[in-house]
Structure formats: structure tokens, C-alpha cells
Motif scaffolding. Structure first.
Motif, PDB file in Angstrom:
ATOM      1  N   HIS A  31      23.705  30.199  28.530  1.00 47.08           N
ATOM      2  CA  HIS A  31      22.738  30.957  27.723  1.00 47.08           C
ATOM      3  C   HIS A  31      21.309  30.861  28.259  1.00 47.08           C
ATOM      4  CE1 HIS A  31      25.548  32.295  24.663  1.00 47.08           C
ATOM      5  NE2 HIS A  31      26.130  31.125  24.826  1.00 47.08           N
ATOM      6  N   LEU A  32      21.082  30.011  29.236  1.00 43.72           N
ATOM      7  CA  LEU A  32      19.769  29.951  29.868  1.00 43.72           C
ATOM      8  C   LEU A  32      19.665  30.907  31.055  1.00 43.72           C
ATOM      9  CD1 LEU A  32      19.161  26.095  29.824  1.00 43.72           C
ATOM     10  CD2 LEU A  32      18.308  27.822  28.229  1.00 43.72           C
ATOM     11  N   TYR A  33      20.791  31.460  31.459  1.00 38.82           N
ATOM     12  CA  TYR A  33      20.832  32.402  32.569  1.00 38.82           C
ATOM     13  C   TYR A  33      20.286  33.747  32.086  1.00 38.82           C
ATOM     14  CZ  TYR A  33      22.956  35.129  36.419  1.00 38.82           C
ATOM     15  OH  TYR A  33      23.187  35.958  37.487  1.00 38.82           O
ATOM     16  N   ARG A  34      19.180  34.151  32.638  1.00 42.26           N
ATOM     17  CA  ARG A  34      18.498  35.362  32.161  1.00 42.26           C
ATOM     18  C   ARG A  34      19.227  36.651  32.506  1.00 42.26           C
ATOM     19  NH1 ARG A  34      12.097  34.252  33.214  1.00 42.26           N
ATOM     20  NH2 ARG A  34      11.975  32.369  31.939  1.00 42.26           N
ATOM     21  N   GLU A  35      20.134  36.585  33.454  1.00 39.17           N
ATOM     22  CA  GLU A  35      20.821  37.801  33.886  1.00 39.17           C
ATOM     23  C   GLU A  35      22.316  37.730  33.575  1.00 39.17           C
ATOM     24  OE1 GLU A  35      19.371  37.851  37.961  1.00 39.17           O
ATOM     25  OE2 GLU A  35      17.897  39.354  37.355  1.00 39.17           O
ATOM     26  N   ARG A  36      22.620  37.277  32.375  1.00 35.73           N
ATOM     27  CA  ARG A  36      24.012  37.168  31.946  1.00 35.73           C
ATOM     28  C   ARG A  36      24.722  38.512  31.987  1.00 35.73           C
ATOM     29  NH1 ARG A  36      24.256  34.729  26.285  1.00 35.73           N
ATOM     30  NH2 ARG A  36      26.445  34.989  26.675  1.00 35.73           N
ATOM     31  N   TYR A  37      23.974  39.581  31.827  1.00 34.40           N
ATOM     32  CA  TYR A  37      24.575  40.918  31.851  1.00 34.40           C
ATOM     33  C   TYR A  37      25.263  41.188  33.189  1.00 34.40           C
ATOM     34  CZ  TYR A  37      20.658  42.597  34.676  1.00 34.40           C
ATOM     35  OH  TYR A  37      19.745  42.788  35.675  1.00 34.40           O
ATOM     36  N   LYS A  38      24.763  40.575  34.266  1.00 35.61           N
ATOM     37  CA  LYS A  38      25.398  40.760  35.575  1.00 35.61           C
ATOM     38  C   LYS A  38      26.808  40.178  35.578  1.00 35.61           C
ATOM     39  CE  LYS A  38      21.251  40.725  38.467  1.00 35.61           C
ATOM     40  NZ  LYS A  38      20.576  40.005  39.585  1.00 35.61           N
ATOM     41  N   ALA A  39      26.964  39.001  35.032  1.00 34.80           N
ATOM     42  CA  ALA A  39      28.285  38.379  34.971  1.00 34.80           C
ATOM     43  C   ALA A  39      29.214  39.181  34.066  1.00 34.80           C
ATOM     44  CB  ALA A  39      28.171  36.937  34.481  1.00 34.80           C
ATOM     45  N   ALA A  40      28.691  39.660  32.941  1.00 38.59           N
ATOM     46  CA  ALA A  40      29.506  40.469  32.029  1.00 38.59           C
ATOM     47  C   ALA A  40      29.921  41.780  32.692  1.00 38.59           C
ATOM     48  CB  ALA A  40      28.740  40.744  30.729  1.00 38.59           C
ATOM     49  N   THR A  41      29.014  42.388  33.439  1.00 37.29           N
ATOM     50  CA  THR A  41      29.342  43.621  34.157  1.00 37.29           C
ATOM     51  C   THR A  41      30.430  43.358  35.187  1.00 37.29           C
ATOM     52  OG1 THR A  41      27.106  44.488  33.863  1.00 37.29           O
ATOM     53  CG2 THR A  41      28.423  45.451  35.628  1.00 37.29           C
ATOM     54  N   SER A  42      30.291  42.277  35.923  1.00 36.70           N
ATOM     55  CA  SER A  42      31.295  41.945  36.937  1.00 36.70           C
ATOM     56  C   SER A  42      32.653  41.673  36.302  1.00 36.70           C
ATOM     57  CB  SER A  42      30.835  40.732  37.743  1.00 36.70           C
ATOM     58  OG  SER A  42      29.677  41.053  38.478  1.00 36.70           O
ATOM     59  N   LEU A  43      32.658  40.985  35.175  1.00 38.32           N
ATOM     60  CA  LEU A  43      33.915  40.756  34.460  1.00 38.32           C
ATOM     61  C   LEU A  43      34.523  42.078  34.006  1.00 38.32           C
ATOM     62  CD1 LEU A  43      32.836  37.616  32.454  1.00 38.32           C
ATOM     63  CD2 LEU A  43      34.865  37.732  33.929  1.00 38.32           C
ATOM     64  N   GLY A  44      33.685  42.976  33.530  1.00 47.09           N
ATOM     65  CA  GLY A  44      34.165  44.291  33.113  1.00 47.09           C
ATOM     66  C   GLY A  44      34.766  45.067  34.270  1.00 47.09           C
ATOM     67  N   ILE A  45      34.108  45.048  35.402  1.00 47.12           N
ATOM     68  CA  ILE A  45      34.617  45.747  36.587  1.00 47.12           C
ATOM     69  C   ILE A  45      35.954  45.148  37.015  1.00 47.12           C
ATOM     70  CG2 ILE A  45      34.218  46.112  39.054  1.00 47.12           C
ATOM     71  CD1 ILE A  45      31.182  46.324  38.303  1.00 47.12           C
ATOM     72  N   MET A  46      36.024  43.832  37.023  1.00 44.93           N
ATOM     73  CA  MET A  46      37.252  43.161  37.431  1.00 44.93           C
ATOM     74  C   MET A  46      38.408  43.525  36.496  1.00 44.93           C
ATOM     75  SD  MET A  46      37.840  39.117  38.085  1.00 44.93           S
ATOM     76  CE  MET A  46      37.809  38.759  36.345  1.00 44.93           C
ATOM     77  N   LYS A  47      38.143  43.507  35.190  1.00 43.60           N
ATOM     78  CA  LYS A  47      39.188  43.849  34.219  1.00 43.60           C
ATOM     79  C   LYS A  47      39.581  45.321  34.324  1.00 43.60           C
ATOM     80  CE  LYS A  47      39.601  39.808  32.344  1.00 43.60           C
ATOM     81  NZ  LYS A  47      40.838  39.046  32.464  1.00 43.60           N
ATOM     82  N   TYR A  48      38.613  46.182  34.580  1.00 40.07           N
ATOM     83  CA  TYR A  48      38.888  47.607  34.754  1.00 40.07           C
ATOM     84  C   TYR A  48      39.812  47.820  35.954  1.00 40.07           C
ATOM     85  CZ  TYR A  48      38.158  52.562  35.661  1.00 40.07           C
ATOM     86  OH  TYR A  48      38.351  53.903  35.896  1.00 40.07           O
ATOM     87  N   ALA A  50      41.871  45.802  37.170  1.00 46.22           N
ATOM     88  CA  ALA A  50      43.187  45.226  36.878  1.00 46.22           C
ATOM     89  C   ALA A  50      43.961  46.059  35.859  1.00 46.22           C
ATOM     90  CB  ALA A  50      43.031  43.793  36.371  1.00 46.22           C
ATOM     91  N   GLY A  51      43.312  47.089  35.311  1.00 42.33           N
ATOM     92  CA  GLY A  51      43.970  47.948  34.335  1.00 42.33           C
ATOM     93  C   GLY A  51      43.874  47.462  32.909  1.00 42.33           C
ATOM     94  N   ASP A  52      43.110  46.408  32.674  1.00 42.97           N
ATOM     95  CA  ASP A  52      42.927  45.877  31.318  1.00 42.97           C
ATOM     96  C   ASP A  52      41.696  46.543  30.713  1.00 42.97           C
ATOM     97  OD1 ASP A  52      42.697  44.439  28.980  1.00 42.97           O
ATOM     98  OD2 ASP A  52      42.844  42.472  29.945  1.00 42.97           O
ATOM     99  N   LEU A  53      41.897  47.761  30.237  1.00 48.54           N
ATOM    100  CA  LEU A  53      40.774  48.574  29.775  1.00 48.54           C
ATOM    101  C   LEU A  53      40.125  48.031  28.510  1.00 48.54           C
ATOM    102  CD1 LEU A  53      42.167  52.150  30.509  1.00 48.54           C
ATOM    103  CD2 LEU A  53      40.862  50.621  31.994  1.00 48.54           C
ATOM    104  N   ASN A  54      40.910  47.407  27.655  1.00 52.09           N
ATOM    105  CA  ASN A  54      40.330  46.836  26.432  1.00 52.09           C
ATOM    106  C   ASN A  54      39.360  45.706  26.762  1.00 52.09           C
ATOM    107  OD1 ASN A  54      41.685  48.559  24.669  1.00 52.09           O
ATOM    108  ND2 ASN A  54      43.473  47.228  24.587  1.00 52.09           N
ATOM    109  N   ALA A  55      39.776  44.807  27.651  1.00 46.25           N
ATOM    110  CA  ALA A  55      38.899  43.703  28.053  1.00 46.25           C
ATOM    111  C   ALA A  55      37.684  44.232  28.802  1.00 46.25           C
ATOM    112  CB  ALA A  55      39.652  42.686  28.903  1.00 46.25           C
ATOM    113  N   ALA A  56      37.895  45.251  29.641  1.00 49.88           N
ATOM    114  CA  ALA A  56      36.775  45.853  30.372  1.00 49.88           C
ATOM    115  C   ALA A  56      35.739  46.402  29.405  1.00 49.88           C
ATOM    116  CB  ALA A  56      37.282  46.959  31.291  1.00 49.88           C
ATOM    117  N   GLU A  57      36.199  47.085  28.377  1.00 48.25           N
ATOM    118  CA  GLU A  57      35.286  47.651  27.386  1.00 48.25           C
ATOM    119  C   GLU A  57      34.500  46.558  26.671  1.00 48.25           C
ATOM    120  OE1 GLU A  57      35.310  50.766  23.614  1.00 48.25           O
ATOM    121  OE2 GLU A  57      37.211  49.992  24.369  1.00 48.25           O
ATOM    122  N   VAL A  58      35.161  45.454  26.365  1.00 50.97           N
ATOM    123  CA  VAL A  58      34.489  44.336  25.696  1.00 50.97           C
ATOM    124  C   VAL A  58      33.377  43.774  26.584  1.00 50.97           C
ATOM    125  CG1 VAL A  58      34.787  41.949  24.900  1.00 50.97           C
ATOM    126  CG2 VAL A  58      36.430  43.705  24.221  1.00 50.97           C
TER     127      VAL A  58
END
Length: 76
Positions: A31-48, A50-58
Motif C-alpha cells: 500500500h506504500l507503492y504509489r503505482e499499484r495500478y501498474k501491478a493491477a493492470t499487469s495482472l489484468g493483462i495476464m488474466k485476459y 489466460a482467458g480468465d475474463l472475470n479475473a481480468a475485469e476485476v
């Protein structure tokens, strides 16, 4: 924390999704990482990819919530 996000990207690009996810989650959970959105975006791309569209959307939603202006997924 930025190093975890960067390593996660390298691993994801190398096809090592499980290992990449571990590093993205470490970055996102800091929570001290100011650019957490980057990690969330990367997780979304990875899940997308992999075909896990629900997790990607989250994760894309979390990225937008973290930084509506800077998150690239907000424009798609």
C-alpha cells in the motif's frame, strides 16, 4: 516494489505466468507503492491472456480505481 512489478512483466513476457503473478501480487499488496495500478493492470493483462475474463475485469477495475487518470485500461 517497483522491482517486483518489473520482474513480473519480464516473467509474464517469458511465459512464466505463475511466477509473474507472485511478483505482481507483492507489488499490488504494498500500500506504500504509489503505482499499484501498474501491478493491477499487469495482472489484468495476464488474466485476459489466460482467458480468465472475470479475473481480468476485476484487476482492470482495481487499476482504474487506484489511478483513474494514469491507468491505461481506463481508456478502453
Amino acid at each position: 516494489t517497483e522491482a517486483h512489478n518489473t520482474l513480473g512483466k519480464l516473467l509474464m513476457d517469458d511465459g512464466q505466468s505463475e511466477e509473474a503473478e507472485k511478483h505482481f501480487l507483492i507489488a499490488y499488496k504494498d500500500h506504500l507503492y504509489r503505482e499499484r495500478y501498474k501491478a493491477a493492470t499487469s495482472l489484468g493483462i495476464m488474466k485476459y491472456r489466460a482467458g480468465d475474463l472475470n479475473a481480468a475485469e476485476v484487476y482492470f477495475g482495481k487499476a482504474i480505481q487506484e489511478s483513474p487518470i494514469n491507468s491505461c485500461v481506463a481508456y478502453y
